[in-house]
Design a protein around this motif. Structure first.
Motif, mmCIF file in Angstrom:
data_model
loop_
_atom_site.group_PDB
_atom_site.id
_atom_site.type_symbol
_atom_site.label_atom_id
_atom_site.label_comp_id
_atom_site.label_asym_id
_atom_site.label_seq_id
_atom_site.Cartn_x
_atom_site.Cartn_y
_atom_site.Cartn_z
ATOM 1 N N VAL A 1 0.844 -1.205 0.000
ATOM 2 C CA VAL A 1 0.000 0.000 0.000
ATOM 3 C C VAL A 1 0.876 1.251 0.000
ATOM 4 N N GLU A 2 1.938 1.212 0.845
ATOM 5 C CA GLU A 2 2.819 2.374 0.879
ATOM 6 C C GLU A 2 3.504 2.580 -0.465
ATOM 7 N N LYS A 3 3.963 1.456 -1.046
ATOM 8 C CA LYS A 3 4.576 1.573 -2.369
ATOM 9 C C LYS A 3 3.567 2.083 -3.389
ATOM 10 N N THR A 4 2.330 1.543 -3.273
ATOM 11 C CA THR A 4 1.287 1.993 -4.203
ATOM 12 C C THR A 4 1.034 3.481 -4.040
ATOM 13 N N GLU A 5 0.959 3.926 -2.767
ATOM 14 C CA GLU A 5 0.760 5.351 -2.532
ATOM 15 C C GLU A 5 1.928 6.155 -3.094
ATOM 16 N N HIS A 6 3.152 5.603 -2.871
ATOM 17 C CA HIS A 6 4.325 6.299 -3.400
ATOM 18 C C HIS A 6 4.267 6.371 -4.926
ATOM 19 N N TYR A 7 3.943 5.213 -5.536
ATOM 20 C CA TYR A 7 3.870 5.199 -6.999
ATOM 21 C C TYR A 7 2.744 6.096 -7.501
ATOM 22 N N ILE A 8 1.638 6.099 -6.759
ATOM 23 C CA ILE A 8 0.513 6.940 -7.181
ATOM 24 C C ILE A 8 0.915 8.414 -7.117
ATOM 25 N N LYS A 9 1.595 8.772 -5.996
ATOM 26 C CA LYS A 9 2.038 10.163 -5.879
ATOM 27 C C LYS A 9 3.022 10.503 -6.983
ATOM 28 N N ALA A 10 3.961 9.561 -7.228
ATOM 29 C CA ALA A 10 4.928 9.799 -8.302
ATOM 30 C C ALA A 10 4.213 9.893 -9.649
ATOM 31 N N LEU A 11 3.224 8.995 -9.854
ATOM 32 C CA LEU A 11 2.479 9.016 -11.103
ATOM 33 C C LEU A 11 1.665 10.291 -11.235
ATOM 34 N N GLU A 12 1.077 10.713 -10.116
ATOM 35 C CA GLU A 12 0.302 11.950 -10.131
ATOM 36 C C GLU A 12 1.205 13.138 -10.427
ATOM 37 N N GLU A 13 2.390 13.130 -9.782
ATOM 38 C CA GLU A 13 3.338 14.206 -10.040
ATOM 39 C C GLU A 13 3.797 14.174 -11.495
ATOM 40 N N ASN A 14 4.071 12.961 -11.997
ATOM 41 C CA ASN A 14 4.464 12.841 -13.402
ATOM 42 C C ASN A 14 3.341 13.300 -14.329
ATOM 43 N N ALA A 15 2.097 12.997 -13.927
ATOM 44 C CA ALA A 15 0.959 13.432 -14.747
ATOM 45 C C ALA A 15 0.890 14.961 -14.787
ATOM 46 N N ARG A 16 1.101 15.581 -13.587
ATOM 47 C CA ARG A 16 1.097 17.048 -13.569
ATOM 48 C C ARG A 16 2.242 17.600 -14.415
ATOM 49 N N MET A 17 3.418 16.980 -14.243
ATOM 50 C CA MET A 17 4.557 17.436 -15.048
ATOM 51 C C MET A 17 4.295 17.221 -16.531
ATOM 52 N N LEU A 18 3.634 16.083 -16.850
ATOM 53 C CA LEU A 18 3.307 15.805 -18.245
ATOM 54 C C LEU A 18 2.332 16.836 -18.789
ATOM 55 N N CYS A 19 1.333 17.186 -17.958
ATOM 56 C CA CYS A 19 0.374 18.220 -18.383
ATOM 57 C C CYS A 19 1.101 19.530 -18.665
ATOM 58 N N ASN A 20 1.991 19.914 -17.712
ATOM 59 C CA ASN A 20 2.743 21.154 -17.910
ATOM 60 C C ASN A 20 3.626 21.069 -19.140
ATOM 61 N N LEU B 1 -7.353 7.029 -7.410
ATOM 62 C CA LEU B 1 -6.630 5.851 -6.948
ATOM 63 C C LEU B 1 -5.934 6.121 -5.622
ATOM 64 N N ALA B 2 -5.393 7.328 -5.448
ATOM 65 C CA ALA B 2 -4.759 7.695 -4.182
ATOM 66 C C ALA B 2 -5.785 7.654 -3.052
ATOM 67 N N SER B 3 -6.993 8.126 -3.325
ATOM 68 C CA SER B 3 -8.048 8.079 -2.311
ATOM 69 C C SER B 3 -8.392 6.635 -1.959
ATOM 70 N N GLU B 4 -8.464 5.780 -2.990
ATOM 71 C CA GLU B 4 -8.745 4.363 -2.735
ATOM 72 C C GLU B 4 -7.616 3.726 -1.923
ATOM 73 N N ALA B 5 -6.345 4.125 -2.222
ATOM 74 C CA ALA B 5 -5.209 3.588 -1.471
ATOM 75 C C ALA B 5 -5.278 4.003 -0.015
ATOM 76 N N GLU B 6 -5.684 5.232 0.246
ATOM 77 C CA GLU B 6 -5.831 5.681 1.635
ATOM 78 C C GLU B 6 -6.920 4.870 2.337
ATOM 79 N N THR B 7 -8.032 4.634 1.638
ATOM 80 C CA THR B 7 -9.106 3.821 2.224
ATOM 81 C C THR B 7 -8.613 2.410 2.508
ATOM 82 N N LEU B 8 -7.858 1.828 1.537
ATOM 83 C CA LEU B 8 -7.324 0.482 1.724
ATOM 84 C C LEU B 8 -6.369 0.446 2.912
ATOM 85 N N SER B 9 -5.521 1.480 3.032
ATOM 86 C CA SER B 9 -4.586 1.539 4.151
ATOM 87 C C SER B 9 -5.321 1.588 5.478
#
Length: 480
Positions: free
Chosen positions: A219-238, A460-468
């Motif tokens: 879950v922690e890795k998933t949250e980390h990957y989700i945050k990284a993916l979210e950050e990458n998505a924001r960077m990709l948008c920019n 997905l991050a919200s779901e990961a928090e719920t799962l955690s």
């Protein structure tokens, strides 16, 4: 640990069970079984359960001394060591029993050695009437010195292996009957349930820890990957936004470049036409220069002929001058002879004077002609020199014209190649402009997809928090 019971230990007869000799009824047995069952169900620690059980067995049997060993396996071999848990009746003299207690706590038993080793090996209860006369009893000497004689011991099994051995002693020779030993086996089984429950709890703890380590880590890795993916998505948008703007600017610049290239191509075509016209003019000029060169050469040849003729005239004049001098000399001789002849020579004197005058006129004419011839010779030489310089200049001009003509031909070829290249470049720039428009459209679609991915990452991050949270709740419930 020094636990004291209230059993009456004095006056126990040899070779008879205390409970039977004291006439205890069935109520005492039920009280023991009930108490031991309650201990097995409620005790949270095995040492606590052992301490309470030692006390209850001492009370039930009337034996004043109870002690427990823990059996462990080290290097594949089992050994029993004192748990330092004791139940000593108030009637026991602590000072007198201290040596026996100390030696018991310091003695380590292996299977088959001593009383405890025998219980470990046979997995059965053992009772001995008097340990002080038994050679196999490893603590016989301190037992004699401390007033310890009767003994019984029974194991607590777990997974069919001894884990605990309980021993009890009386101050007089005594043994337990088979019924009481069977009751002790039941007591051992009750303590075994504690080991089973503890092992089950340990297993649950291991499962929980493993579950926590794996799932929570995932879950922690998933949250980390989700945050990284979210950050990458924001960077990709920019980045896509920047790329989109750059694509627009590049498309606009490409269109301007295409127009500029087209303008340059037209200018190159016009320059090519001008160069062709200049080449034609140079060729015509070269033809005129060559024609002039021919005329100058012809004039030079004629001047050479004139120079030769003038030289001939000078030679003729020299002959005329010589003849005129001779005529003048003859005229002078004629006058001398006429003077000698007197009257008879007057006619000849007239002729001599006319010849003299004619000779003078001839000299004057020859001198005038010579002057003219000399001037003609000077002019002819100057004209020849000028024609020579003109000829050399014409040759240089002709050579320069040929060089210019070759350069113009090369420049014409190069200009034609440039014109063709510029046309191809204009076509390529047009294609690039079209590609940039396509890229701009693709970037816009990618930006939309990146925006959607960013939203999905947030969900997905919200779901990961719920799962955690659910995992923590599950682990908490297992722990309880």
């Amino acid at each position: 640990m020094w636990a004291r019971g209230n059993a009456e230990a004095a006056g126990i007869s040899a070779r008879r069970a205390p409970a039977k000799e004291s006439g205890e009824n069935i109520t005492s047995l039920f009280a023991l079984l009930n108490t031991v069952s309650h201990i097995a169900q409620s005790a949270e620690d095995i040492d606590e359960a052992i301490s309470l059980t030692l006390k209850e067995v001492c009370l039930y049997t009337g034996w004043p001394i109870g002690h427990a060993y823990h059996v462990t396996t080290l290097g594949g071999e089992a050994e029993a060591r004192s748990s330092q848990l004791w139940s000593l009746d108030r009637s026991i003299d602590k000072t007198r029993i201290a040596e026996f207690v100390s030696i018991s706590e310091g003695t380590v038993f292996q299977p088959g050695k001593g009383l405890i080793g025998k219980v470990m090996a046979t997995k059965e209860a053992v009772t001995i009437e008097d340990v002080t006369v038994l050679d196999s009893f490893m603590r016989a000497a301190p037992a004699r010195q401390n007033g310890v004689k009767g003994c019984f011991a029974f194991p607590v099994l777990f997974q069919n292996r001894p884990r605990i051995v309980l021993e009890f002693f009386s101050r007089d020779p005594a043994t337990l009957d088979s019924t009481t030993l069977e009751i002790m086996r039941f007591v051992g089984n009750q303590l075994s349930t504690i080991l089973t429950r503890m092992a089950h709890q340990d297993r649950l703890g291991e499962i929980a820890r493993s579950f926590e380590g794996s799932v929570k880590g995932a879950v922690e890795k998933t949250e980390h990957y989700i945050k990284a993916l979210e950050e990458n998505a924001r960077m990709l948008c920019n980045s896509l936004g920047t790329s989109q703007e750059n694509a627009r600017e590049a498309a606009a610049g490409s269109e301007e470049t295409a127009q500029s290239v087209q303008t340059v191509a037209s200018a190159v075509e016009e320059m090519s036409a001008s160069i062709n016209e200049i080449a034609g003019q140079v060729q015509r000029s070269t033809s005129l220069i060559l024609h002039c060169a021919d005329k100058v050469l012809e004039a030079s040849n004629r001047a050479q002929t004139l120079n030769s003729a003038t030289a001939k005239v000078e030679g003729a004049l020299e002959e005329i001058t010589a003849i005129s001098g001779k005529v003048k000399l003859l005229s002078m001789n004629a006058r001398i002879e006429a003077a000698r002849a007197g009257v008879h020579g007057q006619g000849f004197s007239v002729v001599a004077n006319e010849v003299k005058e004619l000779s003078g006129q001839t000299e004057a004419s020859v001198e005038a002609i010579s002057l003219i011839v000399r001037e003609m010779n000077g002019a002819t030489r100057e004209m020849l020199a000028a024609m020579g310089e003109t000829t050399r200049s014409i040759e240089e001009i002709s050579a320069a014209s040929q060089t210019i003509d070759a350069a113009l031909e090369e420049q014409t070829s190069t200009t034609n190649e440039i014109a063709a290249t510029m046309q191809q470049t204009a076509l390529s720039v047009t294609q690039v402009t079209g590609n940039l428009h396509s890229i701009n459209e693709s970037v816009e679609r990618s930006a939309e997809a990146a925006g959607e991915m960013s939203g999905e990452c947030s969900a997905l991050a919200s779901e990961a928090e719920t799962l955690s949270a659910n995992v923590e709740k599950f682990l908490s419930e297992i722990g309880n």
